[in-house]
Design a protein around this motif. Structure first.
Motif, PDB file in Angstrom:
ATOM      1  N   THR A 474       0.849  -1.191   0.000  1.00  0.00           N
ATOM      2  CA  THR A 474       0.000   0.000   0.000  1.00  0.00           C
ATOM      3  C   THR A 474       0.880   1.235   0.000  1.00  0.00           C
ATOM      4  O   THR A 474       2.062   1.160   0.355  1.00  0.00           O
ATOM      5  CB  THR A 474      -0.928   0.028   1.229  1.00  0.00           C
ATOM      6  OG1 THR A 474      -1.810   1.156   1.123  1.00  0.00           O
ATOM      7  CG2 THR A 474      -0.150   0.140   2.528  1.00  0.00           C
ATOM      8  N   ILE A 475       0.319   2.357  -0.404  1.00  0.00           N
ATOM      9  CA  ILE A 475       0.997   3.645  -0.287  1.00  0.00           C
ATOM     10  C   ILE A 475       0.307   4.413   0.827  1.00  0.00           C
ATOM     11  O   ILE A 475      -0.918   4.554   0.835  1.00  0.00           O
ATOM     12  CB  ILE A 475       0.966   4.415  -1.615  1.00  0.00           C
ATOM     13  CG1 ILE A 475       1.926   3.738  -2.611  1.00  0.00           C
ATOM     14  CG2 ILE A 475       1.357   5.880  -1.416  1.00  0.00           C
ATOM     15  CD1 ILE A 475       1.895   4.298  -4.009  1.00  0.00           C
ATOM     16  N   GLN A 476       1.080   4.849   1.778  1.00  0.00           N
ATOM     17  CA  GLN A 476       0.535   5.488   2.971  1.00  0.00           C
ATOM     18  C   GLN A 476      -0.171   6.800   2.608  1.00  0.00           C
ATOM     19  O   GLN A 476       0.274   7.538   1.727  1.00  0.00           O
ATOM     20  CB  GLN A 476       1.664   5.767   3.969  1.00  0.00           C
ATOM     21  CG  GLN A 476       1.191   6.110   5.367  1.00  0.00           C
ATOM     22  CD  GLN A 476       2.349   6.243   6.327  1.00  0.00           C
ATOM     23  OE1 GLN A 476       3.441   6.611   5.947  1.00  0.00           O
ATOM     24  NE2 GLN A 476       2.109   5.950   7.588  1.00  0.00           N
ATOM     25  N   LEU A 477      -1.282   7.054   3.303  1.00  0.00           N
ATOM     26  CA  LEU A 477      -2.021   8.297   3.105  1.00  0.00           C
ATOM     27  C   LEU A 477      -1.943   9.157   4.352  1.00  0.00           C
ATOM     28  O   LEU A 477      -1.930   8.649   5.474  1.00  0.00           O
ATOM     29  CB  LEU A 477      -3.489   8.002   2.792  1.00  0.00           C
ATOM     30  CG  LEU A 477      -3.772   7.164   1.541  1.00  0.00           C
ATOM     31  CD1 LEU A 477      -5.266   6.922   1.421  1.00  0.00           C
ATOM     32  CD2 LEU A 477      -3.237   7.841   0.293  1.00  0.00           C
ATOM     33  N   SER A 478      -1.901  10.471   4.160  1.00  0.00           N
ATOM     34  CA  SER A 478      -1.987  11.391   5.291  1.00  0.00           C
ATOM     35  C   SER A 478      -3.434  11.468   5.760  1.00  0.00           C
ATOM     36  O   SER A 478      -4.342  10.888   5.149  1.00  0.00           O
ATOM     37  CB  SER A 478      -1.514  12.789   4.865  1.00  0.00           C
ATOM     38  OG  SER A 478      -2.455  13.362   3.972  1.00  0.00           O
ATOM     39  N   ALA A 479      -3.677  12.200   6.842  1.00  0.00           N
ATOM     40  CA  ALA A 479      -5.043  12.317   7.373  1.00  0.00           C
ATOM     41  C   ALA A 479      -5.980  13.017   6.399  1.00  0.00           C
ATOM     42  O   ALA A 479      -7.196  12.842   6.463  1.00  0.00           O
ATOM     43  CB  ALA A 479      -5.017  13.073   8.709  1.00  0.00           C
ATOM     44  N   THR A 480      -5.413  13.789   5.462  1.00  0.00           N
ATOM     45  CA  THR A 480      -6.246  14.458   4.457  1.00  0.00           C
ATOM     46  C   THR A 480      -6.411  13.613   3.196  1.00  0.00           C
ATOM     47  O   THR A 480      -7.060  14.044   2.246  1.00  0.00           O
ATOM     48  CB  THR A 480      -5.642  15.827   4.063  1.00  0.00           C
ATOM     49  OG1 THR A 480      -4.316  15.615   3.557  1.00  0.00           O
ATOM     50  CG2 THR A 480      -5.592  16.760   5.249  1.00  0.00           C
ATOM     51  N   GLY A 481      -5.806  12.415   3.190  1.00  0.00           N
ATOM     52  CA  GLY A 481      -5.962  11.518   2.052  1.00  0.00           C
ATOM     53  C   GLY A 481      -4.897  11.682   0.993  1.00  0.00           C
ATOM     54  O   GLY A 481      -4.995  11.102  -0.084  1.00  0.00           O
ATOM     55  N   LYS A 482      -3.845  12.469   1.283  1.00  0.00           N
ATOM     56  CA  LYS A 482      -2.786  12.667   0.287  1.00  0.00           C
ATOM     57  C   LYS A 482      -1.723  11.581   0.428  1.00  0.00           C
ATOM     58  O   LYS A 482      -1.417  11.129   1.518  1.00  0.00           O
ATOM     59  CB  LYS A 482      -2.166  14.061   0.452  1.00  0.00           C
ATOM     60  CG  LYS A 482      -3.140  15.175   0.104  1.00  0.00           C
ATOM     61  CD  LYS A 482      -2.472  16.527   0.133  1.00  0.00           C
ATOM     62  CE  LYS A 482      -3.442  17.640  -0.257  1.00  0.00           C
ATOM     63  NZ  LYS A 482      -2.830  18.955  -0.252  1.00  0.00           N
TER      64      LYS A 482
END
Length: 486
Positions: A474-482
């Motif tokens: 997976t590619i990690q997402l920030s809390a804003t979904g980026k």
């Protein structure tokens, strides 16, 4: 005018619900009166022009606190509820914030100095139950700071973007205008309110008398589909990863019928053309708005009208109402058609500046123009296309490479679920290209490496082909979904 009064101008006495959903249903009238009580409490206890921190997931608690702080004449500092302790300490010290509204789970998790007054949901309810509403001066300078939104800085320390009441008013009215929002609109909210894109949903729907459905569980895709259908949502807003996940990971999303859904909006980075095409083919009757903005511009700078989604697919469109955009070269001259340059913006939505950082403010705002740091070009019809962010450009042997161009090619491969392109140090080239790839239901990585390289060689110049390809789950997402690299 205080932005609170602008937002509630016609909606404060509406008997309809502003918040819809299984967890919280709250009317406009209740949001209005409870926000006034929080404002009255703050006026009595801390006066005004103080920095008041707010740390909470999307909820009625967040909304009433946020609006109450704005109305009181204080400055709201909404923070990421996944904030690291070091960043929290830095921001609290920098802003000298002595009052923190915080949700109970985060209150237990984070550490605070004993001199900071923590107010959780329980104490907030006590304030609302016991506080009398007092008159708060309506003669208000709208150019005062309303909020400070902290973003990640290039030096590692967060940068505080100072947004005025007038900034919010101007951006809210412009967004309402081009999205044609009315009191009939219901927005499914998956974006956090500490993020300017999320806040714009709150502002616009309060102003028009629409409603919000708060969904803090995007990983449960079924809950998104159910909310869109059960609450008759007319709108959905997301960053690129939200659309990618719905299209790639949900088995039913593309076959669902959403009879009430009028439009979707996408901002927070480039959504690759392959996903825009996939969405619009699955939902040909839904309006798809590609949008562009920055925290430094309160939220929004440009939009692509839905009627151009097929012919100008990769464009960010043109300026929103009451905003000017131009592209300039290294000499500050306006570029010609298809010439690259930096995108500049001017309008009432441009920030006051960075908190306690005059030097960086003066580097970014020059002669009234916001220098976005984004490289762009314009076509013969006046539509703007982003090339890349200056700081994202990878220089391979002195040649400039945009990560998005390579990602477009790799994401078009059916077995690829996600991809992110970054640079790494290389003794010979200075920087070399790394592709981090998530595959969909295939284990033959050697075969996929060959396939990716062959596709890249078909569509890209030799120096743009990745020197390394790694596979991840997976590619990690920030809390804003980026997206971000782990």
């Amino acid at each position: 005018m205080n932005v609170f009064d602008h937002l509630f101008d016609t909606s404060k006495h509406l008997e309809k619900d502003f918040l819809l959903g299984s967890k919280e249903t709250v009317s406009f009238e209740k949001i209005y009166s409870e926000s006034l009580k929080i404002a009255s409490y703050l006026k009595a206890t801390v006066d005004q022009n103080q920095h008041i921190t707010l740390i909470s997931p999307n909820s009625a608690f967040f909304i009433t606190t946020y609006l109450g702080i704005l109305k009181s004449g204080n400055i709201c500092v909404p923070l990421n509820f996944a904030i690291e302790q070091g960043n929290l300490d830095y921001i609290l010290n920098t802003t000298e914030s002595a009052t923190v509204f915080i949700s109970k789970p985060l209150k237990r998790k984070l550490k605070f100095n004993t001199n900071i007054h923590l107010i959780d949901e329980d104490e907030s309810l006590e304030i609302i139950a016991n506080q009398a509403i007092v008159d708060i001066d309506l003669d208000f300078d709208s150019n005062r700071v309303a909020e400070i939104i902290f973003t990640s800085g290039s030096t590692g320390e967060p940068k505080g973007v100072m947004i005025s009441h007038q900034n919010i008013i101007a951006n809210t009215d412009a967004i309402i205008s081009y999205l044609k929002l009315t009191s009939n609109d219901v927005m499914c909210v998956v974006l956090p309110f500490f993020y300017c894109y999320g806040l714009s949903l709150l502002h616009t729907h309060l102003k028009v008398g629409g409603s919000l459905v708060l969904n803090n569980s995007f990983i449960f895709l079924g809950s998104i589909i159910n909310d869109l259908k059960n609450h008759k949502c007319t709108g959905f807003a997301g960053v690129p990863s939200h659309f990618q996940i719905l299209l790639k990971k949900s088995k039913t999303f593309k076959t669902e019928v959403f009879p009430n859904l009028r439009y979707v909006t996408q901002a927070g980075g480039k959504l690759h053309t392959v996903f825009i095409d996939e969405f619009t083919e699955a939902f040909p009757t839904k309006e798809f708005y590609v949008m562009y903005g920055q925290t430094e511009a309160t939220a929004r700078l440009s939009y692509l009208p839905p009627e151009y989604i097929k012919t100008k697919t990769s464009s960010i469109g043109k300026a929103i109402p009451n905003v000017e955009l131009k592209i300039v070269n290294s000499n500050g001259e306006t570029v010609t058609i298809d010439e690259e340059g930096e995108l500049l913006a001017r309008g009432e939505n441009v920030m006051l500046g960075y908190f306690k950082d005059v030097e960086t403010t003066n580097q970014v705002i020059k002669n009234g123009w916001l220098h976005t740091g984004d490289l762009a070009k314009i076509d013969k019809d006046g539509f703007i296309y982003l090339v890349a962010r200056k700081k994202e450009i990878i220089k391979v042997g002195g040649k400039r490479v945009s990560p998005k161009e390579i990602e477009d090619v790799i994401l078009a491969i059916p077995e690829v679920e996600d991809c992110i392109i970054t640079g790494f140090d290389d003794e010979l080239l200075g920087e070399a290209i790394l592709a981090t790839v998530v595959l969909n239901n295939t284990e033959n990585k050697e075969h996929m490496t060959d396939k990716i390289l062959k596709e890249c060689s078909k569509h890209l110049s030799l120096y743009k082909i990745p020197q390394k390809i790694v596979f991840d789950k997976t590619i990690q997402l920030s809390a804003t979904g980026k997206k971000r690299i782990k």
